[in-house]
Motif scaffolding. Structure first.
Motif, PDB file in Angstrom:
ATOM      1  N   CYS A   1       0.858  -1.189   0.000  1.00  0.00           N
ATOM      2  CA  CYS A   1       0.000   0.000   0.000  1.00  0.00           C
ATOM      3  C   CYS A   1       0.893   1.236   0.000  1.00  0.00           C
ATOM      4  O   CYS A   1       1.824   1.328   0.796  1.00  0.00           O
TER       5      CYS A   1
ATOM      6  N   CYS B   1       0.034   3.128   3.701  1.00  0.00           N
ATOM      7  CA  CYS B   1       0.348   2.557   5.020  1.00  0.00           C
ATOM      8  C   CYS B   1       1.432   1.486   4.953  1.00  0.00           C
ATOM      9  O   CYS B   1       1.881   1.000   5.977  1.00  0.00           O
TER      10      CYS B   1
ATOM     11  N   CYS C   1      -5.846  -2.163   0.700  1.00  0.00           N
ATOM     12  CA  CYS C   1      -6.338  -1.864   2.046  1.00  0.00           C
ATOM     13  C   CYS C   1      -7.824  -1.513   2.018  1.00  0.00           C
ATOM     14  O   CYS C   1      -8.569  -1.891   2.904  1.00  0.00           O
TER      15      CYS C   1
ATOM     16  N   HIS D   1      -4.759   5.981   6.409  1.00  0.00           N
ATOM     17  CA  HIS D   1      -4.931   6.421   5.021  1.00  0.00           C
ATOM     18  C   HIS D   1      -5.487   7.841   5.031  1.00  0.00           C
ATOM     19  O   HIS D   1      -6.626   8.074   4.612  1.00  0.00           O
TER      20      HIS D   1
HETATM   21 ZN   LIG Z   1      -2.879   0.805   3.373  1.00  0.00          ZN
END
Ligand SMILES: [Zn+2]
Length: 146
Positions: free
Chosen positions: A12, A15, A25, A57
């Motif tokens: 991601c 994150c 995510c 996020h």
């Molecule tokens: Zn993430």
């Protein structure tokens, strides 16, 4: 858990969660919300799931919204803030006066590596313990951004 960078697995961009399961995510987040229908304990922690996902996020949110969310998460976990109070605070602060979301042109994704992410919480073949993992997720986030 731990350092989540692996050159062979996509991660991601916000994150750092590794995508061994091929999911984003956001997809794991929606899957967790869908599981609430079968898991009352998980449903009772709906606020934690949403807060954790958004705190990890944050690019689409105004900085004040993220600060408020962090304060609410801390208050909820240490028992000083009931969910009704959190809802009241949120609606009082954001009833059209302030913007919760950043305009698209101001959104900037910044990679921040977390100890625990959606990839650790969402385990579709091990649904038992999901509510506990959500709580651990929230506690780990507060340790990283007290
Ligand atoms: Zn993430």
């Amino acid at each position: 858990m731990g350092e989540q960078i692996d050159m062979d697995v996509p991660n991601c961009s916000e994150c750092g969660a590794l995508s061994h399961d091929g999911l984003t995510c956001r997809e794991r987040f929606h899957a967790l919300l869908a599981m609430e229908g079968q898991d009352p304990e998980l449903a009772s922690r709906h606020f934690l799931t949403v807060a954790c996902y958004n705190l990890q996020h944050p690019s689409q949110f105004a900085p004040e919204a993220i600060d408020g969310l962090r304060i609410s998460l801390k208050g909820f976990l240490d028992g000083t803030m009931a969910i009704e109070e959190i809802r009241r605070r949120t609606s009082a602060e954001y009833d059209g006066q302030k913007k919760v979301l950043r305009p698209a042109w101001r959104q900037q994704v910044i990679l921040n590596i977390w100890k625990m992410t959606t990839a650790d919480v969402y385990r579709p073949f091990q649904p038992r313990g999901t509510a506990d993992r959500v709580k651990q997720w929230a506690e780990s986030i507060l340790l990283e951004i007290p």
